[in-house]
Design an enzyme around this catalytic site. Structure first.
Site, PDB file in Angstrom:
ATOM      1  N   LYS A   1     -26.910  16.843  35.927  1.00 55.94           N
ATOM      2  CA  LYS A   1     -26.876  18.510  35.578  1.00 55.94           C
ATOM      3  C   LYS A   1     -25.796  19.545  36.596  1.00 55.94           C
ATOM      4  O   LYS A   1     -25.098  20.336  36.569  1.00 55.94           O
ATOM      5  CB  LYS A   1     -28.308  18.903  35.982  1.00 55.94           C
ATOM      6  CG  LYS A   1     -29.426  18.514  34.723  1.00 55.94           C
ATOM      7  CD  LYS A   1     -29.263  19.399  32.976  1.00 55.94           C
ATOM      8  CE  LYS A   1     -29.893  18.347  32.547  1.00 55.94           C
ATOM      9  NZ  LYS A   1     -29.278  19.391  30.496  1.00 55.94           N
TER      10      LYS A   1
ATOM     11  N   TYR B   1     -30.771  12.125  36.937  1.00 55.11           N
ATOM     12  CA  TYR B   1     -30.512  13.478  35.821  1.00 55.11           C
ATOM     13  C   TYR B   1     -30.024  14.980  37.008  1.00 55.11           C
ATOM     14  O   TYR B   1     -28.990  15.472  36.518  1.00 55.11           O
ATOM     15  CB  TYR B   1     -32.266  14.963  35.667  1.00 55.11           C
ATOM     16  CG  TYR B   1     -32.111  15.609  34.747  1.00 55.11           C
ATOM     17  CD1 TYR B   1     -32.248  15.402  33.710  1.00 55.11           C
ATOM     18  CD2 TYR B   1     -32.697  16.720  35.655  1.00 55.11           C
ATOM     19  CE1 TYR B   1     -32.483  16.586  33.065  1.00 55.11           C
ATOM     20  CE2 TYR B   1     -33.651  17.437  34.848  1.00 55.11           C
ATOM     21  CZ  TYR B   1     -32.923  16.899  33.391  1.00 55.11           C
ATOM     22  OH  TYR B   1     -33.086  18.485  32.551  1.00 55.11           O
TER      23      TYR B   1
END
Length: 254
Positions: A163, A159
Protein backbone atom coordinates in the site's frame (compact mmCIF):
# COMPACT_ATOMS: atom_id res chain seq x y z
CA UNK A 1 -22.49 39.63 -8.23
CA UNK A 2 -22.95 36.11 -9.60
CA UNK A 3 -22.20 33.37 -7.13
CA UNK A 4 -20.36 30.28 -8.40
CA UNK A 5 -22.15 26.96 -8.62
CA UNK A 6 -20.85 23.73 -7.11
CA UNK A 7 -19.49 21.40 -9.82
CA UNK A 8 -21.71 18.42 -10.36
CA UNK A 9 -21.16 15.07 -8.69
CA UNK A 10 -23.23 13.47 -11.45
CA UNK A 11 -21.66 10.96 -13.83
CA UNK A 12 -24.37 10.72 -16.47
CA UNK A 13 -23.10 9.45 -19.82
CA UNK A 14 -19.82 8.18 -18.37
CA UNK A 15 -18.49 4.63 -18.33
CA UNK A 16 -16.85 3.29 -15.19
CA UNK A 17 -14.87 0.13 -14.50
CA UNK A 18 -14.81 -1.20 -10.94
CA UNK A 19 -12.54 -4.12 -10.11
CA UNK A 20 -13.15 -6.28 -7.06
CA UNK A 21 -16.81 -5.40 -7.50
CA UNK A 22 -18.31 -8.70 -6.36
CA UNK A 23 -18.56 -7.75 -2.68
CA UNK A 24 -17.60 -5.33 0.07
CA UNK A 25 -16.01 -2.01 -0.82
CA UNK A 26 -15.90 -2.81 -4.54
CA UNK A 27 -19.63 -3.53 -4.72
CA UNK A 28 -20.33 -0.35 -2.75
CA UNK A 29 -18.18 1.68 -5.17
CA UNK A 30 -20.06 0.22 -8.14
CA UNK A 31 -23.37 1.12 -6.52
CA UNK A 32 -22.19 4.65 -5.73
CA UNK A 33 -21.10 5.35 -9.31
CA UNK A 34 -24.31 3.88 -10.72
CA UNK A 35 -26.35 6.08 -8.37
CA UNK A 36 -24.62 9.10 -9.91
CA UNK A 37 -25.62 7.99 -13.41
CA UNK A 38 -22.56 6.11 -14.68
CA UNK A 39 -22.76 2.89 -16.64
CA UNK A 40 -20.69 0.56 -14.49
CA UNK A 41 -18.70 -2.46 -15.68
CA UNK A 42 -18.33 -4.64 -12.59
CA UNK A 43 -15.24 -6.85 -12.73
CA UNK A 44 -14.06 -9.70 -10.49
CA UNK A 45 -13.32 -13.42 -10.63
CA UNK A 46 -16.65 -14.55 -9.13
CA UNK A 47 -19.27 -14.38 -11.90
CA UNK A 48 -22.15 -15.45 -9.62
CA UNK A 49 -21.53 -12.69 -7.08
CA UNK A 50 -20.95 -10.15 -9.85
CA UNK A 51 -24.33 -11.02 -11.35
CA UNK A 52 -25.99 -10.39 -7.99
CA UNK A 53 -24.36 -6.96 -7.78
CA UNK A 54 -25.32 -5.92 -11.30
CA UNK A 55 -28.86 -7.23 -10.92
CA UNK A 56 -29.36 -5.14 -7.78
CA UNK A 57 -27.90 -2.06 -9.45
CA UNK A 58 -30.35 -2.50 -12.32
CA UNK A 59 -33.22 -3.11 -9.91
CA UNK A 60 -32.45 0.28 -8.40
CA UNK A 61 -32.62 1.90 -11.82
CA UNK A 62 -28.89 1.94 -12.55
CA UNK A 63 -26.92 0.65 -15.53
CA UNK A 64 -24.37 -2.13 -15.07
CA UNK A 65 -22.78 -5.16 -16.69
CA UNK A 66 -20.34 -7.84 -15.57
CA UNK A 67 -16.79 -8.63 -16.64
CA UNK A 68 -15.19 -11.84 -15.37
CA UNK A 69 -11.56 -10.95 -14.73
CA UNK A 70 -8.60 -12.26 -12.75
CA UNK A 71 -6.61 -9.09 -12.10
CA UNK A 72 -3.44 -11.00 -11.25
CA UNK A 73 -3.39 -12.50 -14.77
CA UNK A 74 -1.77 -9.63 -16.67
CA UNK A 75 -2.44 -11.14 -20.11
CA UNK A 76 -6.13 -11.53 -19.29
CA UNK A 77 -6.18 -7.99 -17.90
CA UNK A 78 -4.61 -6.53 -21.05
CA UNK A 79 -6.91 -8.52 -23.34
CA UNK A 80 -10.03 -7.51 -21.41
CA UNK A 81 -9.15 -3.81 -21.48
CA UNK A 82 -8.17 -4.00 -25.16
CA UNK A 83 -11.67 -5.25 -25.94
CA UNK A 84 -13.23 -2.28 -24.14
CA UNK A 85 -13.35 1.35 -25.13
CA UNK A 86 -11.79 4.00 -22.94
CA UNK A 87 -13.35 4.28 -19.51
CA UNK A 88 -14.04 7.68 -17.98
CA UNK A 89 -13.61 6.30 -14.47
CA UNK A 90 -11.56 3.32 -13.26
CA UNK A 91 -11.85 2.21 -9.64
CA UNK A 92 -9.51 -0.54 -8.48
CA UNK A 93 -10.85 -2.26 -5.39
CA UNK A 94 -9.22 -5.65 -6.00
CA UNK A 95 -6.79 -6.54 -3.26
CA UNK A 96 -5.72 -9.12 -0.72
CA UNK A 97 -3.92 -9.47 2.60
CA UNK A 98 -1.87 -12.31 4.09
CA UNK A 99 -0.92 -11.10 7.53
CA UNK A 100 1.97 -12.50 9.52
CA UNK A 101 4.94 -11.33 11.50
CA UNK A 102 7.63 -10.04 9.15
CA UNK A 103 10.03 -12.81 10.19
CA UNK A 104 7.41 -15.42 9.29
CA UNK A 105 6.52 -14.08 5.84
CA UNK A 106 6.85 -16.70 3.13
CA UNK A 107 8.00 -15.89 -0.38
CA UNK A 108 4.69 -17.31 -1.65
CA UNK A 109 2.64 -14.92 0.50
CA UNK A 110 4.86 -11.95 -0.42
CA UNK A 111 4.55 -12.66 -4.13
CA UNK A 112 0.78 -13.23 -3.99
CA UNK A 113 0.10 -9.94 -2.20
CA UNK A 114 2.41 -7.92 -4.43
CA UNK A 115 1.05 -9.54 -7.60
CA UNK A 116 -2.47 -8.33 -6.91
CA UNK A 117 -2.06 -5.24 -4.72
CA UNK A 118 0.80 -3.66 -6.67
CA UNK A 119 1.65 -5.31 -9.99
CA UNK A 120 -1.97 -5.67 -11.15
CA UNK A 121 -2.79 -2.16 -9.92
CA UNK A 122 0.19 -0.75 -11.83
CA UNK A 123 -0.73 -2.30 -15.14
CA UNK A 124 -4.45 -1.65 -14.74
CA UNK A 125 -3.48 2.01 -14.39
CA UNK A 126 -1.19 2.08 -17.43
CA UNK A 127 -3.58 0.17 -19.69
CA UNK A 128 -6.50 2.37 -18.64
CA UNK A 129 -4.49 5.56 -19.09
CA UNK A 130 -3.30 4.43 -22.52
CA UNK A 131 -6.92 4.11 -23.66
CA UNK A 132 -7.85 7.49 -22.15
CA UNK A 133 -4.92 9.18 -23.91
CA UNK A 134 -5.81 7.60 -27.26
CA UNK A 135 -9.41 8.77 -26.88
CA UNK A 136 -8.31 12.25 -25.76
CA UNK A 137 -10.96 12.05 -23.09
CA UNK A 138 -9.06 12.34 -19.82
CA UNK A 139 -10.50 10.50 -16.87
CA UNK A 140 -10.26 9.55 -13.23
CA UNK A 141 -8.38 6.52 -11.89
CA UNK A 142 -9.00 5.67 -8.24
CA UNK A 143 -7.23 2.99 -6.21
CA UNK A 144 -8.66 1.70 -2.96
CA UNK A 145 -5.50 1.82 -0.90
CA UNK A 146 -5.47 1.80 2.92
CA UNK A 147 -4.57 3.81 5.97
CA UNK A 148 -1.75 1.25 6.09
CA UNK A 149 -0.28 3.05 3.11
CA UNK A 150 0.54 5.89 5.53
CA UNK A 151 1.41 4.11 8.78
CA UNK A 152 2.78 0.78 9.90
CA UNK A 153 0.89 -2.12 11.42
CA UNK A 154 1.79 -5.16 13.50
CA UNK A 155 1.84 -8.36 11.38
CA UNK A 156 1.23 -6.27 8.27
CA UNK A 157 4.69 -5.68 6.80
CA UNK A 158 3.85 -7.11 3.38
CA UNK A 159 0.43 -5.45 3.21
CA UNK A 160 1.91 -2.10 4.30
CA UNK A 161 4.68 -2.44 1.73
CA UNK A 162 2.15 -2.96 -1.06
CA UNK A 163 0.00 0.00 0.00
CA UNK A 164 2.91 2.39 0.58
CA UNK A 165 4.06 1.45 -2.92
CA UNK A 166 0.61 2.29 -4.35
CA UNK A 167 0.81 5.76 -2.79
CA UNK A 168 4.18 6.43 -4.44
CA UNK A 169 3.04 4.97 -7.75
CA UNK A 170 0.00 7.24 -7.84
CA UNK A 171 2.06 10.37 -7.21
CA UNK A 172 4.44 9.54 -10.04
CA UNK A 173 1.66 8.66 -12.49
CA UNK A 174 -0.17 11.89 -11.63
CA UNK A 175 2.92 13.85 -12.71
CA UNK A 176 3.13 12.00 -16.01
CA UNK A 177 -0.55 12.07 -16.94
CA UNK A 178 -1.73 15.45 -15.71
CA UNK A 179 -1.21 17.07 -19.13
CA UNK A 180 -3.58 14.43 -20.57
CA UNK A 181 -6.29 15.46 -18.07
CA UNK A 182 -6.03 12.09 -16.33
CA UNK A 183 -6.43 12.31 -12.57
CA UNK A 184 -5.22 9.46 -10.37
CA UNK A 185 -5.78 9.26 -6.62
CA UNK A 186 -6.22 6.83 -3.76
CA UNK A 187 -8.87 6.32 -1.12
CA UNK A 188 -7.39 5.09 2.16
CA UNK A 189 -9.96 3.46 4.42
CA UNK A 190 -9.56 2.36 8.00
CA UNK A 191 -10.98 -1.03 9.03
CA UNK A 192 -14.24 -1.42 7.10
CA UNK A 193 -16.83 -4.01 8.07
CA UNK A 194 -17.16 -6.41 5.11
CA UNK A 195 -17.52 -10.18 4.71
CA UNK A 196 -13.73 -10.42 4.25
CA UNK A 197 -12.99 -8.57 7.50
CA UNK A 198 -15.67 -10.20 9.62
CA UNK A 199 -13.20 -12.52 11.32
CA UNK A 200 -11.36 -9.45 12.63
CA UNK A 201 -14.56 -8.01 14.02
CA UNK A 202 -15.41 -11.31 15.67
CA UNK A 203 -12.39 -10.81 17.96
CA UNK A 204 -13.39 -8.52 20.88
CA UNK A 205 -9.77 -7.61 21.67
CA UNK A 206 -9.11 -6.66 18.06
CA UNK A 207 -12.29 -4.55 17.96
CA UNK A 208 -11.25 -2.78 21.17
CA UNK A 209 -7.84 -1.96 19.66
CA UNK A 210 -9.42 -0.70 16.44
CA UNK A 211 -11.87 1.57 18.24
CA UNK A 212 -9.07 3.01 20.38
CA UNK A 213 -7.18 3.96 17.23
CA UNK A 214 -10.18 5.39 15.35
CA UNK A 215 -10.76 8.80 16.88
CA UNK A 216 -14.42 8.89 15.86
CA UNK A 217 -14.99 5.81 18.01
CA UNK A 218 -16.55 3.43 15.51
CA UNK A 219 -15.46 1.06 12.77
CA UNK A 220 -16.01 1.89 9.13
CA UNK A 221 -18.92 0.79 6.99
CA UNK A 222 -18.90 0.49 3.20
CA UNK A 223 -21.22 3.50 3.00
CA UNK A 224 -18.34 5.60 4.36
CA UNK A 225 -16.43 4.96 1.12
CA UNK A 226 -19.27 5.67 -1.31
CA UNK A 227 -19.22 9.45 -1.07
CA UNK A 228 -15.44 9.52 -1.41
CA UNK A 229 -15.44 7.50 -4.63
CA UNK A 230 -18.30 9.52 -6.14
CA UNK A 231 -16.42 12.72 -5.35
CA UNK A 232 -13.08 11.64 -6.87
CA UNK A 233 -14.83 10.29 -9.96
CA UNK A 234 -16.73 13.51 -10.60
CA UNK A 235 -16.07 17.02 -11.85
CA UNK A 236 -16.26 18.17 -8.24
CA UNK A 237 -12.70 16.80 -7.91
CA UNK A 238 -11.46 18.27 -11.20
CA UNK A 239 -8.30 19.73 -9.61
CA UNK A 240 -7.51 16.74 -7.38
CA UNK A 241 -4.76 14.37 -8.48
CA UNK A 242 -1.73 12.58 -7.06
CA UNK A 243 -3.10 12.49 -3.55
CA UNK A 244 -4.93 10.29 -1.07
CA UNK A 245 -8.31 10.76 0.57
CA UNK A 246 -8.02 9.27 4.06
CA UNK A 247 -11.31 7.81 5.26
CA UNK A 248 -9.85 6.58 8.51
CA UNK A 249 -11.81 8.21 11.31
CA UNK A 250 -8.64 9.98 12.44
CA UNK A 251 -6.43 6.86 12.74
CA UNK A 252 -3.46 8.57 11.04
CA UNK A 253 -3.97 11.92 12.79
CA UNK A 254 -1.51 10.99 15.59
Amino acid sequence: MTLPRTPSFRLDGRRALVTGASSGIGAACAAALAEQGAHVVCAARSADKLNEVTEEIRARGGSAETLSLDMADLDALANSLAAEGAFDVVVNSAGMARHSAALDTSVEDFDAVMALNLRAAYFLSTESARKMIAAGSGGSIIHISSQMGHVGGIDRAVYCASKHAIEGMVKAMALEWGAERIRINTICPTFIRTPLTQSTFDDPERVRWIKEKIKLGRVGEVEDIMGAVAYLASDAAALVTGTSLLVDGGWTAD
